[in-house]
Design a protein around this motif. Structure first.
Motif, mmCIF file in Angstrom:
data_model
loop_
_atom_site.group_PDB
_atom_site.id
_atom_site.type_symbol
_atom_site.label_atom_id
_atom_site.label_comp_id
_atom_site.label_asym_id
_atom_site.label_seq_id
_atom_site.Cartn_x
_atom_site.Cartn_y
_atom_site.Cartn_z
ATOM 1 N N UNK A 1 7.766 63.515 71.013
ATOM 2 C CA UNK A 1 6.716 64.397 70.512
ATOM 3 C C UNK A 1 5.382 63.752 70.860
ATOM 4 N N UNK A 2 4.471 64.541 71.430
ATOM 5 C CA UNK A 2 3.146 64.052 71.797
ATOM 6 C C UNK A 2 2.126 64.867 71.016
ATOM 7 N N UNK A 3 1.393 64.215 70.120
ATOM 8 C CA UNK A 3 0.393 64.920 69.319
ATOM 9 C C UNK A 3 -0.982 64.825 69.954
ATOM 10 N N UNK B 1 -2.634 57.530 58.097
ATOM 11 C CA UNK B 1 -1.456 58.372 58.243
ATOM 12 C C UNK B 1 -0.378 57.923 57.258
ATOM 13 N N UNK B 2 0.363 58.881 56.726
ATOM 14 C CA UNK B 2 1.519 58.547 55.892
ATOM 15 C C UNK B 2 2.732 59.295 56.412
ATOM 16 N N UNK B 3 3.898 58.706 56.234
ATOM 17 C CA UNK B 3 5.139 59.353 56.652
ATOM 18 C C UNK B 3 6.281 58.799 55.812
ATOM 19 N N UNK B 4 7.397 59.499 55.858
ATOM 20 C CA UNK B 4 8.573 59.086 55.091
ATOM 21 C C UNK B 4 9.237 57.886 55.765
ATOM 22 N N UNK B 5 9.197 56.745 55.110
ATOM 23 C CA UNK B 5 9.814 55.557 55.701
ATOM 24 C C UNK B 5 11.326 55.694 55.839
ATOM 25 N N UNK B 6 12.062 56.260 54.868
ATOM 26 C CA UNK B 6 13.508 56.438 55.070
ATOM 27 C C UNK B 6 13.823 57.287 56.300
ATOM 28 N N UNK B 7 13.060 58.378 56.505
ATOM 29 C CA UNK B 7 13.302 59.218 57.688
ATOM 30 C C UNK B 7 12.951 58.472 58.968
ATOM 31 N N UNK B 8 11.864 57.724 58.922
ATOM 32 C CA UNK B 8 11.422 56.958 60.086
ATOM 33 C C UNK B 8 12.489 55.951 60.505
ATOM 34 N N UNK B 9 13.081 55.262 59.512
ATOM 35 C CA UNK B 9 14.115 54.278 59.804
ATOM 36 C C UNK B 9 15.436 54.936 60.182
ATOM 37 N N UNK C 1 6.050 63.886 62.658
ATOM 38 C CA UNK C 1 7.183 62.965 62.521
ATOM 39 C C UNK C 1 8.493 63.733 62.331
ATOM 40 N N UNK C 2 8.419 64.880 61.667
ATOM 41 C CA UNK C 2 9.627 65.645 61.372
ATOM 42 C C UNK C 2 10.233 66.353 62.560
ATOM 43 N N UNK D 1 16.452 58.560 67.384
ATOM 44 C CA UNK D 1 16.268 57.732 68.575
ATOM 45 C C UNK D 1 15.092 58.153 69.424
ATOM 46 N N UNK D 2 14.223 59.010 68.882
ATOM 47 C CA UNK D 2 13.122 59.564 69.666
ATOM 48 C C UNK D 2 11.837 58.771 69.574
ATOM 49 N N UNK D 3 10.831 59.270 70.301
ATOM 50 C CA UNK D 3 9.526 58.607 70.386
ATOM 51 C C UNK D 3 8.429 59.570 69.930
ATOM 52 N N UNK D 4 7.436 59.014 69.274
ATOM 53 C CA UNK D 4 6.295 59.807 68.817
ATOM 54 C C UNK D 4 5.031 59.168 69.370
ATOM 55 N N UNK D 5 4.264 59.935 70.150
ATOM 56 C CA UNK D 5 3.055 59.437 70.804
ATOM 57 C C UNK D 5 1.846 60.113 70.169
#
Length: 336
Positions: free
Chosen positions: A230-232, A263-271, A244-245, A250-254
């Motif tokens: 995902x490229x924002x 920025x805030x995001x869900x750490x459980x989802x991130x991991x 992030x969602x 296994x993906x990448x976020x740019x």
């Protein structure tokens, strides 16, 4: 020489200034074209957080060599583009070869006066010949390089299913260079007219309206896998956090976007997804070269991107007109 200066938020003036004299290692460039960027509009509107007025804007630049150091390969009369990032060459980033992340970077038109002027002195290392590339096209190389850099940062390849969020000029650049690498590209935005443009002119493979159903539709379209990358490119805090969602496991976020916030995001989802997060800042020399290569290969629809143009001396009126959403500006260029 004539200069277009932003005296204060909301006020532009055309003034006369003495012609600059190049110092050691500098090229005197006669500016011919200036691309207008979202940064310029933000400066004009008083929304840029790191800027002192008055300021001569302009960092998307092409022109002609007026005078060059005797020991350089540049010759008077050569058409060139200008790399607007002035790096120190000494800090840890510069020593690592990532001068786009220089600790002491100065960007023309932002931290120092830029190219909305008839003449500009620039270090010789920041001036690149363009051969027979048209000057209008050359003035678009810088913004295109930003998208190319984001695509490179994300390691995008032909095997990837990519979501580009935001279909402004930088998002369009990311679409162009992700497609050039063979990726399947979906574009998400709130503006359906911009989405249609990306499909008709840039070859986007799929479109997604950024409404409340976007996650569900993305999941359905990808069989629940979501996106490899995902490229924002929105410059919007809520959109950046929401992105992030859309990243698959296994993906990448740019993040090409930058906002003056946390920025805030869900750490459980991130991991759980083992997401890789990249910042993408400015561009590097190979990104500029990639833009020129793809232009020469006919992969960049420059005529479709350059929707508006006008003379530098009409800048005060043009800026107000081009800011109107109904003007339909994608990339406007001032002619000097």
């Amino acid at each position: 020489m004539k200069v277009l200066i932003c005296d204060e938020p909301g006020k532009l003036s055309v003034i006369d200034r003495p012609e600059p004299t190049p110092g050691a290692g500098e090229v005197l460039v006669r500016i011919r074209r200036v691309g207008i960027c979202g940064t310029d509009f933000h400066i004009f509107q008083g929304k840029h957080p790191f800027l002192e007025y008055p300021r001569v804007m302009g960092h998307e630049l092409s022109g002609t060599v007026e005078r060059a150091p005797a020991n350089s390969d540049l010759k008077p009369g050569q058409n060139v583009y200008v790399v607007p990032y002035l790096s120190c060459g000494r800090c840890v980033a510069c020593r690592k070869g990532v001068s786009n992340a220089c600790q002491n970077i100065s960007v023309l038109g932002v931290h120092s006066d830029g190219g909305m002027a008839e003449l500009l002195c620039v270090p010789v290392s920041n001036v690149v010949p363009i051969g027979d590339t048209p000057l209008n096209d050359a003035a678009m190389i810088e913004f295109l390089a930003i998208g190319a850099h984001g695509v490179k940062r994300g390691g995008i390849g032909a095997q990837d299913r990519v979501l580009v969020v935001g279909s402004g000029p930088i998002g369009m650049s990311a679409i162009i260079f992700a497609k050039a690498r063979g990726a399947h590209v979906t574009v998400m935005d709130v503006r359906e007219d911009r989405l249609a443009f990306t499909q008709d002119q840039l070859g986007a493979d799929a479109l997604l309206v950024a409404n409340a159903d976007a996650e569900a539709k993305a999941g359905s379209a990808t069989g629940g896998d979501f996106f490899d990358a995902v490229i924002d490119c929105t410059g919007n805090l809520a959109a950046m956090q929401r992105g992030f969602g859309f990243v698959g496991h296994g993906g990448r976020y740019v993040l090409v976007s930058v906002v003056r916030d946390n920025l805030t995001f869900s750490d459980p989802e991130f991991h759980k997804r083992e997401t890789t997060l990249f910042a993408s800042r400015n561009a590097q020399p190979d990104d500029f070269a990639e833009v020129v290569h793809q232009m020469q290969a006919g992969k960049v629809p420059t005529r479709a991107l350059n929707t508006h143009s006008g003379p530098l001396t009409a800048g005060p009126e043009l800026f107000r007109d081009w800011l109107r959403p109904e003007a339909g500006v994608i990339k406007a260029i001032l002619e000097v």
